[in-house]
Design a protein around this motif. Sequence first.
Motif: not given
Length: 481
Positions: A66, A449, A461
């Motif tokens: 991420i 995410v 986010r």
Amino acid sequence: MRTLKNFPEGFYWGGATAANQIEGAWDVDGKGISIADVMTEGSFGEPRRITRGIVEGEYYPAHEAIDFYHHYKEDIALFAEMGLKMYRLSIAWSRIFPDSNSDTPNEKGLEFYDKVFKELKKYNIEPLVTIYHNDLPYHFVEECNGWSSRKVLDQYLELCKVLFTRYKNDVKYWITFNEINDLTVPLGNWNHGGILHEGTKYFVDQVDDPNMRYQALHNQMVASAEAVVIGKKINPEFQFGSMICHITVYPHTCHPDDVLLAQREDLIRNCFCGDVMHRGEYPYYALRYFEENDIQIEMTEADKAILKEGICDFYTFSYYMTICKSADPNTAQTSGNIMGGAKNPYLEVNEWDWQIDPKGLRYTLNHVYDRYRLPVMITENGLGARDVVEADGQIHDDYRIEYTRQHIQQMQEAITDGVELVGYTSWGIIDVVSCSTGEMDKRYGFIHVDKDNHGNGTLKRTKKDSFHWYKKVIETNGQEL
């Protein structure tokens, strides 16, 4: 009338992640290849593959993950908005010592964690740092088959010396090894031991040599003890924790064979490593297990001495599920985290066949506290589930809220029982790459995410409903659930 005790003042409400599941930036600023970097994508129905080195055309989820490496300020600000008191993170070994020619640490890697700790301090979030969390530098696999070699033990201690010296004023709480007891089962060979036998292709179906696997586990427990001794010399205020993957075991029936089988499973899988790390010696039951399974550990007198000297200060564990053990081979089975067992007819399961048992957490807390009488932290607990992003961009994850609420309620029951529970770091405070399947769809976080199983997405986010719920839990110290 029954009255529950409140959570103690200063309770560490928090969240947890692992470097290899969030950082990404796999080849940035001098980072070397780790074992996580050679695991392909997978799913519940299609196991992750392990490749020897990076293979062109394969998708490796850990390479970008991420991208916490470039989003750490944004993410930590969100953690602070949620009210986190503690953040459990790990340090990527191959970011500090990238390859076999690394005699001096990679300054760029150290600087990254300088910045992370600075950001946490800015928001008064206490770091809980796992030193080794499933990310052995890959070169050790090819050079010496991972933790089966004492060479890795020695190099781990060099890493510890660097981390303890560099961050002696930034970090108080350390965990030496993540889920160290996973090496008691064949699935632990790769992620936890960096052991890759000829013929192993898939993460879930690994060729196994129990003798080598338990030697690797011994080397890790010695390394942990030595790290504790080294760390206390550098900063006597350091506190060191074990970390056990606690797969709580029930007998499937009251038949004595089931009861004895469950007891043996609990001792070897759950208690063995904790006993060594907190009591400083191999327990009696492990010696019989080794004898009956022809396992021979190379253990020196110096090893025995250091295990006695370097015991851990507090006990931590992950808790996701319970299993049953049955002596009847025809009993219906379930899978789950690390090891499966007999299906419990009184429990529900999630989509990945993990049994959900909040009351089992209270049982487990009493079990481990009765055994060790040390401060306890739950350092992983959470629900992996598919989240739906609504048309307005919102994620309504009532199922995650309910799962967490029920487990926190049982934590309060355990505190009322008398357990010294001092912290709870929910697993996947933000969506991460799943360790077992390599998916993004198996989401744990309170923060969404935007990324799919194949690496597509903006990485945006978004706060889920559970974000706001957990914020209220922390604000009220567990009084509003």
